[in-house]
Design an enzyme around this catalytic site. Structure first.
Site, mmCIF file in Angstrom:
data_model
loop_
_atom_site.group_PDB
_atom_site.id
_atom_site.type_symbol
_atom_site.label_atom_id
_atom_site.label_comp_id
_atom_site.label_asym_id
_atom_site.label_seq_id
_atom_site.Cartn_x
_atom_site.Cartn_y
_atom_site.Cartn_z
ATOM 1 C CB CYS A 1 -12.194 74.721 -43.574
ATOM 2 S SG CYS A 1 -11.026 75.607 -42.513
ATOM 3 C CG ASN B 1 -5.736 75.659 -41.326
ATOM 4 O OD1 ASN B 1 -4.514 75.651 -41.263
ATOM 5 N ND2 ASN B 1 -6.452 74.821 -40.631
ATOM 6 C CB CYS C 1 -13.604 78.951 -38.585
ATOM 7 S SG CYS C 1 -13.434 80.745 -38.518
ATOM 8 N NE ARG C 2 -15.740 76.139 -42.615
ATOM 9 C CZ ARG C 2 -15.997 76.237 -43.909
ATOM 10 N NH1 ARG C 2 -17.044 75.596 -44.410
ATOM 11 N NH2 ARG C 2 -15.234 76.966 -44.698
ATOM 12 C CB SER C 3 -9.835 72.620 -41.117
ATOM 13 O OG SER C 3 -9.063 73.773 -41.299
ATOM 14 C CG ASP D 1 -17.359 80.134 -43.882
ATOM 15 O OD1 ASP D 1 -16.981 80.422 -42.737
ATOM 16 O OD2 ASP D 1 -16.844 80.607 -44.909
#
Ligand code: 4NP
Length: 165
Positions: A16, A19, A21-23, A133
């Site tokens: 993401c 690195n 939150c999402r990934s 995001d």
């Protein structure tokens, strides 16, 4: 040598922007689902960001809390920036959204080992979509990240179960 660094492992990298939150959420969820499926010993699983603003940081506290409430521990993950070496070490690099996929395509070296794609291509009915995001939004954004990421990671585990065996 831990399963994570086995050179024979099928290696999957989630990417993401930050690195945090999402990934890392995808890394934690995918690791747990792969473990449940008995696939974890055959996999190397990691995450990285296309941006370097948060290098060395733990995942965002909101991401860790939302994941923890569903039984996923992200606390040992530390942010890092994606590197050219990653394209040679990983088999599959999955971006969280189109912007990050375009970034990856722009820096991919000649002769890369990695196949690039979007994580949500593995979620039924969500091919081509991005994981929104959540960084500047509220708590609901982190729940949505978990919903989308979990669906896609389950699809990815199913595919790897078919192809690695
Ligand atoms: P991520 O979220 O890409 O899912 O880790 C973000 C984290 C930090 C920032 C943006 C998005 N930031 O601008 O610092």
């Amino acid at each position: 040598m831990t399963p994570d660094t086995k050179s024979s492992a099928h290696a999957v990298l989630f990417v993401c922007l930050g690195n945090i939150c999402r990934s890392p959420t995808a890394e934690g969820v995918f690791r747990a689902l792969a473990r449940e499926a008995g696939l974890e010993p055959e996999l190397r699983i990691d995450s990285a960001g296309t941006g370097g603003y948060h290098v060395g940081a733990t995942p965002d506290a909101r991401a860790m809390a939302a994941a923890s409430a569903r039984g996923y521990d992200l606390s040992t993950i530390r942010a890092r920036k994606v590197s050219v070496q990653d394209f040679h070490e990983f088999d599959l690099i999955l971006a969280m959204d189109e912007d990050n996929l375009l970034h990856l395509q722009g820096i991919a070296p000649e002769g890369a080992r990695a196949r690039l794609g979007l994580l949500l291509d593995y979620a039924p009915g969500s091919a081509g979509r991005g994981v929104p995001d959540p960084y500047y939004g509220g708590r609901n954004g982190f729940e949505q990240v978990l919903d989308l990421v979990t669906e896609a990671c389950a699809g990815l585990v199913d595919e790897l179960r078919r192809t690695l065996r």
